[in-house]
Design an enzyme around this catalytic site. Structure first.
Site, mmCIF file in Angstrom:
data_model
loop_
_atom_site.group_PDB
_atom_site.id
_atom_site.type_symbol
_atom_site.label_atom_id
_atom_site.label_comp_id
_atom_site.label_asym_id
_atom_site.label_seq_id
_atom_site.Cartn_x
_atom_site.Cartn_y
_atom_site.Cartn_z
ATOM 1 N N SER A 1 0.812 -1.216 0.000
ATOM 2 C CA SER A 1 0.000 0.000 0.000
ATOM 3 C C SER A 1 0.846 1.268 0.000
ATOM 4 C CB SER A 1 -0.911 0.024 1.236
ATOM 5 O OG SER A 1 -1.801 -1.078 1.236
ATOM 6 N N HIS B 1 -7.236 0.307 6.362
ATOM 7 C CA HIS B 1 -6.870 -1.100 6.574
ATOM 8 C C HIS B 1 -6.940 -1.487 8.056
ATOM 9 C CE1 HIS B 1 -5.904 -2.143 2.472
ATOM 10 N NE2 HIS B 1 -5.169 -1.048 2.353
#
Length: 515
Positions: free
Chosen positions: A340, A443
């Site tokens: 990410s 997340h």
């Protein structure tokens, strides 16, 4: 190139000139007198069009005849898109203020409710009939209150939702509402947004969505949208698109029956032997790992196609559905992780450095360790006249074309500094008790832990500008997803691996526990 590839390429790269652009072009080439006349006529027409759209909106809210209602809904939705941004703003302000709930009626009902005497438990058996009468008064006022607390614009939303194309139209309307909120703080518009958002959350619940695996065999119109809406790592060409949908890769999207052929959100997955540490090995992994040898499902991109659905966490449900689906179909996959971006890191770091320049050496926070400052001054002494490490760091990170990335010596000096500060940013820097970084917050609230920081993981211009090239792996453990999500939701507790905590020396200050 086959017909499908040509169609995708043409539609994603060559957009037709919009009616507005055509009109501007015509005005630019017309004589001055004609320009003035055309402008006046356009202004009159805009006012007339606005009045018609407003009238059709009013009709949708008040009328009940289905035949006429469908016509009014069509007129309103088509007319709305013909309005300028300023007239859309004007119409939405009218909707939020003039079609709000009737607070006078709500207040009167509340007064009636407060005036009722609540029966005690002892009266239940002694005065059964009287109690029923008293409770009937409660039930009646409560019913009336529920009805009065619904704003009039709820009727508009409900009717549009059941109208063909209405759900996507409402998403577009909310995108306009969010634009207004970004420009000015208007309480009625915020209330309008909150109400519409709650409705969209209900209508877009996972039970109403279809999980679709997107492949090269899908229609060109759908694949075009994947190219157009990919927000994390742009798809460079048809070969790139075909690779992302081919062997060793998966792409899944949520599709709503009311918006067929267009995923609301989609996620791209790479099947690999190990958790990747650079985006290059994901995007240019050729040949890919044989799927029978893959042990890791790596989520490297998740993109929403509807700006008006911001704040509606469809990604949470999508990730979990994909994890369980991949695990079911491929038992050899036992690790689930992301690679990410860290979009807010460099902005946070530069603001810290800028603040130190404004505050002076006495009041500023020196975010560098003594040995880091010495390494910076020693490593950069040939190129700068800055007096301290903070100034040197600011100079390097704001240099044109990220010149520091061309020097092996500077890369070596900056690596431990930026990794440590990035760990601090992800774990310690909070906003309202949650992670400051938007992707991290996403997340973590889904039940992931911060697994590993990756140096020079994204060497693109965007990667260096956002995070100095650093990317992070968030790990999803099937056994701990729910526990981690609940801990983060209730206390802001951030789960991170010992490798990430290692970058932070003063662990007593950390709000998250070492696993």
């Amino acid at each position: 190139m086959n017909k499908k590839g040509l169609a995708i390429l043409l539609r994603s790269k060559m957009r037709p000139l919009s009616p507005v652009s055509k009109k501007v072009t015509q005005l630019q080439h017309a004589p001055l007198e004609e320009n003035i006349s055309a402008t006046q006529n356009a202004s009159i027409k805009a006012q007339r069009d606005f009045g018609q759209v407003r009238e059709s909106m009013h009709s949708v809210i008040l009328m009940n005849k289905k035949e006429i209602l469908d016509t009014a809904l069509n007129e309103f939705s088509e007319g709305y898109f013909s309005l300028s941004q300023e007239n859309r703003r004007k119409l939405l302000l009218i909707l939020s203020r003039e079609y709000d709930l009737n607070r006078t009626k709500v207040r009167d009902l509340m007064k009636q409710y407060v005036s009722l005497e609540i029966p005690t438990g002892d009266e239940t058996h002694e005065h059964g009939h009287e109690l029923d009468g008293q409770l009937s008064s409660f039930y009646r006022i409560e019913r009336n209150l529920r009805h009065a607390l619904k704003p009039m614009y709820e009727v508009l939303f409900e009717r549009l939702n059941t109208h063909p194309g209405g759900l996507k139209f409402l998403a577009s309307v909310r995108a306009d509402i969010l634009s207004i909120i970004a420009d000015e703080n208007v309480a009625p518009i915020r209330a309008l947004d909150s109400y519409l958002k709650e409705k969209l959350i209900t209508w877009l619940s996972p039970a109403n969505l279809e999980l679709h695996q997107i492949t090269w065999d899908d229609p060109a119109s759908l694949l075009e949208k994947i190219v157009a809406y990919e927000a994390v790592h742009p798809i460079s060409n048809l070969i790139d698109l075909k690779r992302r949908l081919g062997l060793g890769r998966r792409c899944f999207g949520y599709i709503h029956p009311s918006i067929p052929g267009e995923p609301l959100i989609f996620i791209e997955v790479a099947l690999m032997k190990n958790i990747a540490s650079t985006i290059q090995e994901v995007l240019w992994h050729d040949p890919p790992t044989p799927e029978c040898e893959a042990t890791t499902a790596l989520f490297y991109s998740i993109s929403s196609t509807q700006p008006g659905l911001a704040g509606i966490n469809l990604g949470k449900f999508l990730i979990k559905r994909v994890i369980y689906l991949v695990k079911k179909d491929m038992p050899n996959i036992h690790s689930f992780a992301t690679l990410s971006p860290i979009p807010g890191f460099m902005q946070w770091l530069l603001s810290k450095l800028a603040s130190s320049e404004r505050s002076g050496p006495i009041f500023c926070e020196n975010i560098l360790e003594p040995e880091e400052e010495k390494a910076l001054l020693d490593g950069h002494m040939d190129f700068t006249t800055e007096e301290n490490g903070m100034e040197v760091l600011m100079h390097l990170l704001t240099s044109k074309n990220h010149e520091w990335t061309q020097s092996d010596r500077l890369i070596t000096v900056l690596e431990p500094i930026l990794l440590r500060l990035c760990a601090r940013y992800l774990i310690l820097e909070k906003k309202r008790g949650k992670a400051l970084d938007s992707v991290a917050n996403f997340h973590l609230q889904n039940g992931a832990l911060i697994g590993r920081l990756n140096w020079m993981a994204d060497r693109s211009e965007k990667g260096f500008s956002q995070s100095g090239g650093i990317m992070v792996n968030y790990i999803y453990s099937l056994e701990n997803i729910e526990d981690y999500a609940q801990a983060y939701f209730s206390t802001g507790h951030i789960q991170a691996s010992p490798d990430v905590h290692h970058y932070i020396k003063t662990l007593e200050k950390n709000e998250g526990a070492v696993n």
